[in-house]
Design a protein around this motif. Structure first.
Motif, PDB file in Angstrom:
ATOM      1  N   PRO A   1      -6.573  -1.759   0.538  1.00  0.00           N
ATOM      2  CA  PRO A   1      -6.354  -3.202   0.537  1.00  0.00           C
ATOM      3  C   PRO A   1      -7.562  -3.943   1.084  1.00  0.00           C
ATOM      4  O   PRO A   1      -8.373  -3.384   1.813  1.00  0.00           O
TER       5      PRO A   1
ATOM      6  N   ARG B   1       0.843  -1.186   0.000  1.00  0.00           N
ATOM      7  CA  ARG B   1       0.000   0.000   0.000  1.00  0.00           C
ATOM      8  C   ARG B   1       0.883   1.242   0.000  1.00  0.00           C
ATOM      9  O   ARG B   1       1.874   1.314   0.729  1.00  0.00           O
TER      10      ARG B   1
ATOM     11  N   TRP C   1      -2.677   0.574  -4.417  1.00  0.00           N
ATOM     12  CA  TRP C   1      -2.061  -0.748  -4.448  1.00  0.00           C
ATOM     13  C   TRP C   1      -0.927  -0.649  -5.453  1.00  0.00           C
ATOM     14  O   TRP C   1      -1.133  -0.241  -6.596  1.00  0.00           O
TER      15      TRP C   1
ATOM     16  N   LEU D   1      -3.768  -8.374  -0.354  1.00  0.00           N
ATOM     17  CA  LEU D   1      -3.672  -7.186  -1.193  1.00  0.00           C
ATOM     18  C   LEU D   1      -3.634  -7.524  -2.676  1.00  0.00           C
ATOM     19  O   LEU D   1      -3.842  -6.668  -3.513  1.00  0.00           O
TER      20      LEU D   1
END
Length: 279
Positions: free
Chosen positions: A244, A211, A224, A264
């Motif tokens: 996420p 992230r 992302w 993620l």
């Protein structure tokens, strides 16, 4: 136009013109030859793009710019089922206070919710298409990294990661992992590297996606970021908007564990762009 050629660009069965069925983003790449005939490619570019092409002092850079802009239009033409010369591309202002010359690139016509990003480095172009805000960046490997560059562009943890590599190729590769993640996110925002790279943490030392939080108004702030598949010799990263799917571990290292990294993960499909044009 490109070194690879066949009948179609769309991966049949994965995507349709109506929307994305099996991925969060689709990425195309193509190799660029500096001695390519650009005549047909130039006809597809807008007046503004042709002006930009003439401003390049390097003939190779001009050719790369023209070929990559043309390739993007061919890809969108196939995907959206529209003639390339009917496409209108521009920018999407990040806020109501910005004019049409600022912000990330956008498809103006036809009307579509899809987002786009284009990148090219010496000898290679890459294009990303997604229903999410997206940014992509590619860089040629083998760049020698100087200490001044790491000081200006990297966070303390990223510098430690880069300088801990045992040799110059390893340091170069580590630096590009950090750099391309940062630039992909900033391209998605629409600011490019005019923003402070040293304020962004790429988490490039951890396997899998991470992230990243970017400053600035308008566009999403949370991204992302992860590696994008590219041919040998180049390093590429992609950034997609969105929080996420699970909590991000916070702590002394502020890094992502393997378990969280798995949550993620998003599906990004990359493949060569192959032109319809005969060689």
């Amino acid at each position: 136009m490109t070194t690879a050629r066949t009948a179609t660009t769309r991966p049949i069965g994965m995507f349709t013109p109506d929307g994305f069925e099996a991925a969060d983003a689709l990425v195309w790449w193509w190799k660029v030859s500096a001695d390519s005939d650009m005549a047909d490619d130039l006809t597809l570019l807008s007046d503004g793009e042709r002006v930009r092409a003439r401003r390049f002092r390097s003939a190779n850079k001009a050719a790369e710019f023209v070929i990559c802009r043309s390739a993007m239009r061919h890809i969108l033409s196939d995907f959206l089922q529209i003639s390339p010369d009917e496409l209108v591309l521009g920018r999407r202002p990040r806020t109501e206070y910005e004019d049409a010359d600022h912000g990330p690139p956008a498809i103006i016509h036809p009307n579509t919710p899809l987002h786009i990003s284009l990148s090219h480095a010496t000898g290679l172009g890459m294009f990303a298409l997604s229903p999410f805000h997206v940014g992509i960046d590619v860089e040629l490997n083998g760049r020698r990294i100087v200490r001044e560059l790491t000081d200006a562009a990297l966070t303390p943890r990223e510098r430690s990661f880069v300088l801990s590599q045992p040799d110059e190729p390893g340091r170069s590769r580590a630096f590009l992992l950090c750099w391309t993640r940062k630039e992909a996110a900033l391209k998605a925002v629409g600011t490019g590297i005019t923003s402070g790279l040293g304020a962004l943490e790429s988490h490039a030392w951890k396997p899998g996606p991470a992230r990243m939080v970017t400053p600035g108004p308008g566009t999403p702030a949370t991204w992302w970021v992860g590696d994008a598949e590219a041919p040998d010799g180049w390093t590429a990263s992609i950034a997609l908007a969105g929080e996420p799917a699970g909590p991000v571990a916070e702590g002394a290292n502020d890094t992502l564990t393997g378990d969280i990294s798995g949550r993620l993960r998003r599906n990004v499909i990359a493949r060569p762009f192959i032109s319809r044009r005969a060689s």
